[in-house]
Design a protein around this motif. Structure first.
Motif, PDB file in Angstrom:
ATOM      1  N   GLN A  74       0.196   4.168   0.428  1.00 40.02           N
ATOM      2  CA  GLN A  74      -0.260   5.299   1.211  1.00 40.02           C
ATOM      3  C   GLN A  74       0.762   5.582   2.291  1.00 40.02           C
ATOM      4  O   GLN A  74       1.127   4.721   3.060  1.00 40.02           O
ATOM      5  CB  GLN A  74      -1.600   4.970   1.865  1.00 40.02           C
ATOM      6  CG  GLN A  74      -2.652   4.696   0.828  1.00 40.02           C
ATOM      7  CD  GLN A  74      -3.677   3.741   1.348  1.00 40.02           C
ATOM      8  OE1 GLN A  74      -3.697   3.454   2.538  1.00 40.02           O
ATOM      9  NE2 GLN A  74      -4.512   3.252   0.464  1.00 40.02           N
ATOM     10  N   TYR A 133       0.852  -1.177   0.000  1.00 41.26           N
ATOM     11  CA  TYR A 133       0.000   0.000   0.000  1.00 41.26           C
ATOM     12  C   TYR A 133       0.887   1.226   0.000  1.00 41.26           C
ATOM     13  O   TYR A 133       1.659   1.435   0.894  1.00 41.26           O
ATOM     14  CB  TYR A 133      -0.906   0.019   1.217  1.00 41.26           C
ATOM     15  CG  TYR A 133      -1.810  -1.151   1.248  1.00 41.26           C
ATOM     16  CD1 TYR A 133      -1.634  -2.147   2.182  1.00 41.26           C
ATOM     17  CD2 TYR A 133      -2.806  -1.287   0.308  1.00 41.26           C
ATOM     18  CE1 TYR A 133      -2.451  -3.243   2.195  1.00 41.26           C
ATOM     19  CE2 TYR A 133      -3.634  -2.386   0.319  1.00 41.26           C
ATOM     20  CZ  TYR A 133      -3.441  -3.360   1.262  1.00 41.26           C
ATOM     21  OH  TYR A 133      -4.259  -4.441   1.279  1.00 41.26           O
ATOM     22  N   VAL A 152      -8.400   0.366  12.031  1.00 40.94           N
ATOM     23  CA  VAL A 152      -8.779  -0.880  12.695  1.00 40.94           C
ATOM     24  C   VAL A 152     -10.173  -0.814  13.297  1.00 40.94           C
ATOM     25  O   VAL A 152     -10.634  -1.787  13.877  1.00 40.94           O
ATOM     26  CB  VAL A 152      -7.779  -1.261  13.802  1.00 40.94           C
ATOM     27  CG1 VAL A 152      -6.456  -1.640  13.200  1.00 40.94           C
ATOM     28  CG2 VAL A 152      -7.616  -0.140  14.802  1.00 40.94           C
ATOM     29  N   LEU A 187      -6.137  -8.978  12.745  1.00 44.34           N
ATOM     30  CA  LEU A 187      -6.790  -8.253  11.665  1.00 44.34           C
ATOM     31  C   LEU A 187      -5.772  -7.552  10.790  1.00 44.34           C
ATOM     32  O   LEU A 187      -5.816  -7.622   9.558  1.00 44.34           O
ATOM     33  CB  LEU A 187      -7.744  -7.219  12.271  1.00 44.34           C
ATOM     34  CG  LEU A 187      -8.699  -6.531  11.320  1.00 44.34           C
ATOM     35  CD1 LEU A 187      -9.857  -7.457  11.014  1.00 44.34           C
ATOM     36  CD2 LEU A 187      -9.203  -5.225  11.893  1.00 44.34           C
ATOM     37  N   ILE A 188      -4.841  -6.869  11.420  1.00 42.59           N
ATOM     38  CA  ILE A 188      -3.826  -6.140  10.667  1.00 42.59           C
ATOM     39  C   ILE A 188      -3.021  -7.097   9.802  1.00 42.59           C
ATOM     40  O   ILE A 188      -2.757  -6.837   8.636  1.00 42.59           O
ATOM     41  CB  ILE A 188      -2.895  -5.365  11.618  1.00 42.59           C
ATOM     42  CG1 ILE A 188      -3.681  -4.241  12.293  1.00 42.59           C
ATOM     43  CG2 ILE A 188      -1.704  -4.809  10.877  1.00 42.59           C
ATOM     44  CD1 ILE A 188      -2.906  -3.473  13.319  1.00 42.59           C
ATOM     45  N   ASN A 203      -8.298   0.746   2.999  1.00 46.88           N
ATOM     46  CA  ASN A 203      -7.379   0.390   4.081  1.00 46.88           C
ATOM     47  C   ASN A 203      -8.102  -0.453   5.128  1.00 46.88           C
ATOM     48  O   ASN A 203      -7.607  -1.493   5.562  1.00 46.88           O
ATOM     49  CB  ASN A 203      -6.843   1.682   4.698  1.00 46.88           C
ATOM     50  CG  ASN A 203      -5.829   1.447   5.788  1.00 46.88           C
ATOM     51  OD1 ASN A 203      -6.144   0.793   6.774  1.00 46.88           O
ATOM     52  ND2 ASN A 203      -4.622   1.950   5.609  1.00 46.88           N
ATOM     53  N   TYR A 204      -9.276  -0.007   5.508  1.00 45.27           N
ATOM     54  CA  TYR A 204     -10.049  -0.721   6.523  1.00 45.27           C
ATOM     55  C   TYR A 204     -10.415  -2.126   6.047  1.00 45.27           C
ATOM     56  O   TYR A 204     -10.411  -3.082   6.824  1.00 45.27           O
ATOM     57  CB  TYR A 204     -11.313   0.078   6.847  1.00 45.27           C
ATOM     58  CG  TYR A 204     -12.174  -0.487   7.936  1.00 45.27           C
ATOM     59  CD1 TYR A 204     -11.626  -0.965   9.119  1.00 45.27           C
ATOM     60  CD2 TYR A 204     -13.551  -0.532   7.793  1.00 45.27           C
ATOM     61  CE1 TYR A 204     -12.432  -1.474  10.133  1.00 45.27           C
ATOM     62  CE2 TYR A 204     -14.361  -1.039   8.802  1.00 45.27           C
ATOM     63  CZ  TYR A 204     -13.792  -1.505   9.965  1.00 45.27           C
ATOM     64  OH  TYR A 204     -14.586  -2.014  10.958  1.00 45.27           O
ATOM     65  N   LEU A 205     -10.708  -2.250   4.763  1.00 39.53           N
ATOM     66  CA  LEU A 205     -11.216  -3.520   4.230  1.00 39.53           C
ATOM     67  C   LEU A 205     -10.107  -4.406   3.667  1.00 39.53           C
ATOM     68  O   LEU A 205     -10.382  -5.500   3.167  1.00 39.53           O
ATOM     69  CB  LEU A 205     -12.249  -3.248   3.137  1.00 39.53           C
ATOM     70  CG  LEU A 205     -13.513  -2.504   3.574  1.00 39.53           C
ATOM     71  CD1 LEU A 205     -14.407  -2.226   2.378  1.00 39.53           C
ATOM     72  CD2 LEU A 205     -14.269  -3.312   4.631  1.00 39.53           C
ATOM     73  N   GLY A 206      -8.880  -3.931   3.713  1.00 38.66           N
ATOM     74  CA  GLY A 206      -7.807  -4.713   3.138  1.00 38.66           C
ATOM     75  C   GLY A 206      -7.830  -4.709   1.621  1.00 38.66           C
ATOM     76  O   GLY A 206      -7.495  -5.697   0.972  1.00 38.66           O
ATOM     77  N   ARG A 213      -7.056  -7.519  17.094  1.00 41.85           N
ATOM     78  CA  ARG A 213      -6.731  -6.407  16.215  1.00 41.85           C
ATOM     79  C   ARG A 213      -5.442  -6.682  15.467  1.00 41.85           C
ATOM     80  O   ARG A 213      -5.327  -6.390  14.275  1.00 41.85           O
ATOM     81  CB  ARG A 213      -6.601  -5.138  17.070  1.00 41.85           C
ATOM     82  CG  ARG A 213      -6.510  -3.880  16.279  1.00 41.85           C
ATOM     83  CD  ARG A 213      -6.677  -2.695  17.190  1.00 41.85           C
ATOM     84  NE  ARG A 213      -8.033  -2.566  17.694  1.00 41.85           N
ATOM     85  CZ  ARG A 213      -8.406  -1.656  18.597  1.00 41.85           C
ATOM     86  NH1 ARG A 213      -7.504  -0.833  19.090  1.00 41.85           N
ATOM     87  NH2 ARG A 213      -9.653  -1.591  18.985  1.00 41.85           N
ATOM     88  N   LEU A 251      -3.919  -9.940   8.595  1.00 42.25           N
ATOM     89  CA  LEU A 251      -4.707 -10.437   7.477  1.00 42.25           C
ATOM     90  C   LEU A 251      -4.907  -9.366   6.414  1.00 42.25           C
ATOM     91  O   LEU A 251      -4.990  -9.655   5.236  1.00 42.25           O
ATOM     92  CB  LEU A 251      -6.073 -10.917   7.974  1.00 42.25           C
ATOM     93  CG  LEU A 251      -6.021 -12.220   8.751  1.00 42.25           C
ATOM     94  CD1 LEU A 251      -7.368 -12.512   9.386  1.00 42.25           C
ATOM     95  CD2 LEU A 251      -5.613 -13.354   7.837  1.00 42.25           C
ATOM     96  N   CYS A 252      -5.007  -8.115   6.855  1.00 43.31           N
ATOM     97  CA  CYS A 252      -5.255  -7.032   5.916  1.00 43.31           C
ATOM     98  C   CYS A 252      -4.021  -6.685   5.119  1.00 43.31           C
ATOM     99  O   CYS A 252      -4.106  -6.327   3.957  1.00 43.31           O
ATOM    100  CB  CYS A 252      -5.736  -5.785   6.646  1.00 43.31           C
ATOM    101  SG  CYS A 252      -7.487  -5.791   6.992  1.00 43.31           S
ATOM    102  N   THR A 253      -2.884  -6.750   5.742  1.00 43.92           N
ATOM    103  CA  THR A 253      -1.721  -6.125   5.141  1.00 43.92           C
ATOM    104  C   THR A 253      -0.659  -7.099   4.638  1.00 43.92           C
ATOM    105  O   THR A 253       0.153  -6.728   3.811  1.00 43.92           O
ATOM    106  CB  THR A 253      -1.043  -5.170   6.137  1.00 43.92           C
ATOM    107  OG1 THR A 253      -0.557  -5.936   7.240  1.00 43.92           O
ATOM    108  CG2 THR A 253      -2.024  -4.127   6.652  1.00 43.92           C
TER     109      THR A 253
END
Lengths: 253, 253
Positions: free
Chosen positions: A4, A2, B87, A155-156, B199-202, A152, A158-160
């Motif tokens: 950003q 990403y 998050v 989550l991070i 970003n929130y949703l991956g 959390r 898995l998202c990133t």
DNA sequence: CGCAACCTTGACACTTGTCAACACAAGTGG
DNA sequence: CCACTTGTGTTGACAAGTGTCAAGGTTGCG
């Protein structure tokens, strides 16, 4: 991956990875402290469980909370059509059932992956005990907060993270959980199938298998001769470096 | 492949829609109840915030917890290299700061997305009040448990849903959050950029943009003429059906 | 022995990320 | 007033990562 960017952050650096190093030491102590206090104050019902035992099922009304004294549990969320989603793993000192408090019934299913001992207390009794023992209440809050933080972090991840980094993060998480409880962490025996790991990480079992094979070829992990579920991690630092490289490589251009 | 259907779990998943009929009422009531009780027992400091205000930053020591009386916050986790990850989102009645209890310092950054009012109480004072008021303690536990459940639902959505279903789930989650607080939910004004949503949703911002455009072409949502961040949902059921169809494996574009 | 789980590996397709170009609105300063 | 910048959003072409499908191997067990 990403692009950003976030400058404004100069002030504080959470340094998540690093922090967990400290975290682990404290965690083991806290687990023991919690178990002792619970034993002293609440006379929990103790019960031995074996692999495959179901501690509770989704939808059952909440009357008890559980504290894991030893062993390993997986938490599974079930959808109507029978598909399962592994939503968490629990080790010694972890609570089971927090997610049931909000709605009054369990939101998932807890299945033992190994022989272990579970301490069970009535939730009402725990609430009353918390009123009498501020220390206990603080510990319970800490445990719930800890669960929030852990979710959390998951989550991070898995998202990133890309697939291979996720698998590495999973191994590191497992090793850290062992280390936090004073067990040797370079020799970990996963109690999960590839399918379950993949499910937990949002990947397919084939991808998990491929990543593990790749890590083994790169000598970052080694399989036990007997079981390919038993994994040896010769050098944690090398694993870390592997993930860092992936992140840096994709991030810069 | 993705065959999630409606029943149990609440939260991010499309499943929540049906349940949210009951749930929303309860949630709104609980929020009011909690706010009243806090006001009566703890004399919180009240403070008006504006878009962009930072309530707390990652790493700051925990002394206060915050209760959102009105407005909207986003929670951002910062990694060492400066990347940001959204998050969570917080609405009226939600707590801010639970994740700080475990380690004693905030684990993320809370930024107001809109004008609102925050009630702040000292954590120590809250603990003491909980000892004296069992009802308050139960409500706090419920709130923490609720946060755990919500995070878990988010996790499941991210693990199991493809990009377009994630965006739809996000819209439904937002609408449900509004409805739960008694606001009209067919006309939602996202306070987030495409990049933040992604970003929130991956996902990447491009993917979010594409999905929204596709939904608009299919007349499942409509943009406001002025701002493409203001979205109208003419038919919730149609949105649901869209996700179901995707999950059933029927191709459409 | 056959059977059922589990794991590995390859070939291929498809979703999604990456890169690039452009449009639009809101400031800002000349 | 215009030029310019900045932030945001849209869209297309392409590539990469990952899922899907298929085949075969290994282990354990009745």
């Amino acid at each position: 991956m990403y692009t950003q960017t976030a400058h404004t952050s100069a002030g504080h650096s959470p340094a998540r990875r690093q922090a967990s190093g400290d975290l682990t030491r404290g965690c083991g102590q806290r687990a023991t402290e919690l178990l002792q206090l619970i034993a002293a104050v609440l006379e929990p019902k103790r019960r031995v469980v074996h692999a495959g035992d179901v501690l509770y099922r989704a939808g059952e009304p909440l009357t008890n909370l559980h504290l894991l004294n030893s062993g390993l549990f997986k938490l599974i969320s079930l959808s109507a059509d029978g598909r399962e989603q592994v939503v968490g793993l629990r080790f010694r000192g972890d609570w089971l059932g927090f997610s049931a408090i909000a709605e009054g019934h369990y939101a998932c299913e807890a299945i033992a992956m190994d022989t272990g001992e579970v301490w069970t207390v009535r939730y009402e009794a725990l609430l009353q005990a918390c009123s009498r023992h501020p220390k206990l209440m603080a510990l319970v809050h800490e445990a719930m907060s800890h669960e929030i933080v852990r979710d959390r972090d998951t989550l991070i991840a898995l998202c990133t993270l890309p697939a291979d980094a996720r698998v590495v993060a999973f191994l590191q998480y497992w090793a850290a959980s062992l280390a936090a409880r004073g067990l040797r962490s370079d020799q970990i025996s996963l109690r999960l199938t590839r399918a379950e790991i993949g499910n937990y990480l949002g990947l397919t079992l084939e991808t998990v298998s491929r990543v593990l094979s790749k890590l083994a070829r790169a000598r970052l992990i080694a399989f036990n001769e007997k079981s390919r579920r038993d994994i040896c991690i010769p050098d944690f630092h090398a694993l870390d470096a592997f993930v860092q490289r992936r992140e840096a490589g994709v991030g810069l251009h």
